[in-house]
Each structure stands twice: as C-alpha cells, then as structure tokens.
Design a protein around this motif. Structure first.
Motif, PDB file in Angstrom:
ATOM      1  N   SER A 145      -3.948  -3.240   3.595  1.00 35.50           N
ATOM      2  CA  SER A 145      -4.006  -2.630   2.261  1.00 35.50           C
ATOM      3  C   SER A 145      -4.517  -1.199   2.259  1.00 35.50           C
ATOM      4  CB  SER A 145      -4.902  -3.473   1.350  1.00 35.50           C
ATOM      5  OG  SER A 145      -6.275  -3.303   1.683  1.00 35.50           O
ATOM      6  N   ASP A 192      -2.054   7.525  -4.191  1.00 36.09           N
ATOM      7  CA  ASP A 192      -3.361   6.891  -4.158  1.00 36.09           C
ATOM      8  C   ASP A 192      -4.396   7.824  -4.779  1.00 36.09           C
ATOM      9  OD1 ASP A 192      -5.632   5.404  -3.543  1.00 36.09           O
ATOM     10  OD2 ASP A 192      -5.759   6.223  -1.508  1.00 36.09           O
ATOM     11  N   ALA A 237      -5.276   0.337  -2.891  1.00 44.52           N
ATOM     12  CA  ALA A 237      -5.641  -0.636  -1.873  1.00 44.52           C
ATOM     13  C   ALA A 237      -5.992  -1.978  -2.511  1.00 44.52           C
ATOM     14  CB  ALA A 237      -6.815  -0.114  -1.048  1.00 44.52           C
ATOM     15  N   ARG A 246       0.835  -1.210   0.000  1.00 47.48           N
ATOM     16  CA  ARG A 246       0.000   0.000   0.000  1.00 47.48           C
ATOM     17  C   ARG A 246       0.866   1.256   0.000  1.00 47.48           C
ATOM     18  NH1 ARG A 246      -4.718   2.994  -0.729  1.00 47.48           N
ATOM     19  NH2 ARG A 246      -5.256   4.176   1.125  1.00 47.48           N
ATOM     20  N   ALA A 265      -2.773  -3.668  -3.542  1.00 50.92           N
ATOM     21  CA  ALA A 265      -2.067  -4.104  -2.334  1.00 50.92           C
ATOM     22  C   ALA A 265      -2.719  -5.345  -1.740  1.00 50.92           C
ATOM     23  CB  ALA A 265      -2.042  -2.970  -1.309  1.00 50.92           C
TER      24      ALA A 265
END
Length: 469
Positions: A415, A423, A379, A373, A382
């Motif tokens: 995650s 992100d 997420a 992550r 991950a």
C-alpha cells in the motif's frame, strides 16, 4: 473483528466464479474512476460501489442494506475507538512541547554529526501515536532549526524524519490502515504491532537513513524562512521531560503485551486461561483500553501537572478529532466493501482463482495493494481495499497467528509503494521540504518504493521461517 458478518446466506449469485471475478475487477475499476476522474470523496465512492456490486451480484433486496450497514458498523466500532484515542494522545504530545523536548534530547545523545539519525529515531517514536501529516508538520520546525544550525541542507534532516513517519503510519497500529486490515483477516492486533515494530527500524534505516544520505549528497536545498529563524521560535513553557514522552509512547505497547503474552502462556498451558486475573489483565491489554489508559496518563503528566486547565486540555483533545473523521469513515466504508464482497461470493471466487493460478495469498495481498496504491494514491485506501478483497481467501486458508500478521504487513508494504502525484503525502513532503515536483519524484517516490520492497522482503523472510516450523 470479523469483516464478513453476513457471509452465510441462503442464496447463490447468478454469476459463476468467472463472472464474480469480472465483477470484482469492474467494481475496483469503478471505484478508482469515481475517485480519480470525478474526484468523488472516497467515502461516498465506496458506498456507491458497494451498493452497485451487491445489486449486480444478485443479493436479495431485503439483504442489501443489512449487508452494507452491518459490515460498516463492524469495522467502524473498533477502528473509530483506536484512531480517535490515538489522535487525542498525539495532540497532547504535540501541544505540550514534548515532541520538541524528545527531539532535542536525541540530538544531545547522538551528537551533531548523527543529528539526521537522531531525528529519524525520534520520529519513529513520535510516529507511533501521531498521524504522518500531523507529525511531519510538528517535526518540520525542528528539522529547519537543526538544519539551519548545522549543514544548512534541509533534505539531510527532513528525509529521515519523513521516512520514519511514513513507516510508522503504514505498518504500526493504532494507525487505521493496519488496524482495519488486521480486523478483516482476524489477525491479532498485538502480534501485528510487534511485527510492525520489528520491521520498522530496518525498513526505515534502508529507505530513510541510507537513502536520505544519498539524497542529501545529490541535492542541496537551503533552509527557508517558512517558520522564521531559530531565535524567533516560540518556546513552550515548562515542556515535559524527554523520559516522560518516552513513557507515554511505550506505555500502550507494554499494556498490549499483557494481552498477547497471556494469550501465548494460556495457549501453551502454562497458566489457567479462564482465571479471573487473566481476564482482567487481558482486558487491560486490549488495544482500546491500553490507549485509553495512556491518554489519561498523558492528560495528567502533560496537562494538569504542567498547570494547564481542564478547559484547555478539553480544547486540545477536541480539536484532535476533526482531522481524523474522514479517515475513520473511509476505513468503515472499506469494511462495507469487504462485507459485500464476502456476501456475494466474490471472496470465494478470488480464493479459487488464486489457488488455480498458484499465487500464494501473501503475494496476492502485496500485488493487489500495489495496484491500488499506484492507481488512487492513498495508502490507507489501498491497504483497506486490498485487505477487504483478500480477506475471504485468508480466512479460508487456515493461516496461523504469525502468518496472519505477516499477510497484514505484506498488504501494508504494497500500500505504500511509489507514492506519486495522486498522493497527498507526496505534496506535503515535497512542499514543506522545498522540493519541486521533479525532485520529489526522484527522491520521495523512490523512497516509498524502497520502503515497500524492503518491508515486503523482511515479511517474506519471517513468513518463510514460520512455515518451516
């Protein structure tokens, strides 16, 4: 779903455990390098890394493509059904005005003083079938309208909403991350869903409601005119009643409980597990069938009964498929990567290393997901990558049904840890709530870390209690 369909082979890698572990580290590092440095799409990067990993490990040439394709298709077959139907369901709830109707009903129920709490609880319901990005864009006009009418601070209402949607997206099927992770370790989707729902509220209450109140006291961000004034908001004609929205959101959970409950009763010897009626109800409770029934029910309630034409409904559900294609393909490629790891023996090497190091599988799953992550941002990537890495060790551990669900939730918790500038959700939440990068780091990134730690703590407690018995 078994993510390792080609694990049994008649060859042995020329690398020992140490070499296979080194290969795993290099493979993950290469994946991150391709995604972060070269901005290569995660789908292509996973395919490239899977292929190179198989070749370096010494997989016979005639087995390479079958290994890649079978692992990809095994994952995609289940995930694509769940995610596609879930996306259609979310689009129907959104375009009908049902989400807005439910939010307004929750505010009336809890009162203006508790409007942030009401919006957060509403978002927990809405986040069940709808992806976080779509659901947040859906809820933001409601957040702005309520903030404008009450305190004027958009963070007071937007933060509980964003946190609730994050919790549902990360921990609760039919969202792709927990669905794929469940498949990798052979966890029962119904049990994973129940555990995800049980930890969703306390996790949101700490990381979304309480932290949101702190954020609102520290930062006062005025409501912008991004969506116009409340008087200018376009009203959907004849929106569904709030109880109808609750019905379609709860219906798949009830149906899935048929499957899980009957499995439990059959295992306890209370019913005949091979009876025809048991198999029929189990079929109804299979997640794809439960979501299909819910989607068809929603089409009737939110479509035809509201006077919408079949063409309009078809257009709505068709538009829902485009945005989720990338997520589905990335998830399938993550399954491909997991299949390669199993076929090369890397999974067994990880298992042996973890056993030698004395690191419990549930901690290893969390830590691997945290590392993924922080490094690459997504997420979903991950969660799926960490689950693929840890799957062989989990499958060999003999963990029970609830323990497997706990391992999935621990991986999910890792995650979501501390999402930052790599992100997409970081930018979505920050920009729609009017925060600059520094403020978003001080608020949203910390929220994601709190969400991760709280959920992992709850999962560890459940895992510990199960192991005692």
């Amino acid at each position: 779903m078994d993510p390792t369909p080609v694990q049994e082979t008649d060859w042995t890698s020329w690398l020992g455990d140490g070499g296979l572990m080194a290969l795993a580290v290099v493979a993950v590092g290469l994946l991150l390098f391709l995604v972060i440095r070269f901005k290569l799409h995660a789908f292509l990067a996973l395919i490239v890394v899977s292929l190179l990993t198989a070749l370096v490990a010494g997989v016979p040439a005639q087995n390479v493509v079958p290994t890649l394709v079978s692992s990809f298709s095994e994952t995609l077959g289940e995930v694509a059904l769940l995610v596609a139907i879930g996306a259609m369901l979310g689009a129907l709830v959104e375009t009908s005005g049902g989400a807005r109707a439910l939010a307004e009903a929750m505010i009336r129920l809890f009162g203006e003083r508790h409007a942030p709490f009401a919006l957060g609880v509403t978002s927990l319901f809405i986040g069940f079938p709808i992806f976080m990005d779509a659901a947040f864009v859906l809820m933001i006009p409601i957040v702005y309208a309520v903030a404008r009418r009450l305190t004027g601070n958009v963070l007071a209402f937007g933060f509980p909403v964003a946190a609730a949607l994050s919790v549902m997206h990360v921990y609760v099927p039919p969202h792709p991350g927990p669905v794929a992770a469940s498949g990798y370790v052979d966890a029962e989707i119904g049990v994973v869903m129940i555990l995800g729902l049980l930890l969703a509220f306390p996790t949101w209450y700490v990381s979304g409601h309480l932290w949101g109140k702190h954020v609102a006291r520290k930062y006062n961000l005025p409501v912008r005119d991004l969506f116009g004034t409340a008087d200018e908001a376009e009203q959907v004609e004849n929106p569904p009643a709030p109880w109808q929205v609750v019905l379609v959101l709860v219906l798949p959970l009830v149906l899935i409980l048929f499957n899980t409950g009957l499995n439990t009763l059959a295992g306890a010897g209370l019913i005949e597990g091979e009876a025809g009626w048991v198999h029929a109800l189990r079929m109804v409770g299979e997640t794809p069938i439960a979501l299909l029934i819910t989607a068809l029910t929603t089409i009737v309630l939110f479509g035809f009964r509201r006077g919408r034409s079949g063409t309009a409904i078809e257009t709505t559900v068709d538009r829902a498929l485009g945005p989720i294609c990338s997520v589905v393909l990335i998830t399938g490629a993550g399954g491909m990567f997991g299949g390669v790891l199993a076929a090369t023996g890397i999974g067994s090497a990880i298992e042996n290393t973890l056993a030698a190091a004395g690191i419990p599988v549930i901690f290893a799953a969390y830590l691997i997901a945290v590392a993924m992550r922080l490094a690459q941002g997504s997420a979903t990537v991950a969660l799926t990558t960490a689950a693929a890495l840890i799957a062989p060790a989990v499958l060999a551990s003999g963990a029970g049904t609830v323990e497997l669900a706990c391992i999935v939730m621990a991986t999910a918790a890792g995650s979501v840890f501390a999402g930052h500038v790599n992100d997409s959700g970081f930018w979505l939440v920050g920009r729609l709530l009017g925060m600059d990068v520094k403020t978003t780091l001080k608020t949203w990134t910390i929220q994601q870390a709190i969400e991760s730690v709280v959920a992992f703590t709850i999962v560890l407690a459940v895992y510990g209690v199960v192991q005692l018995f």
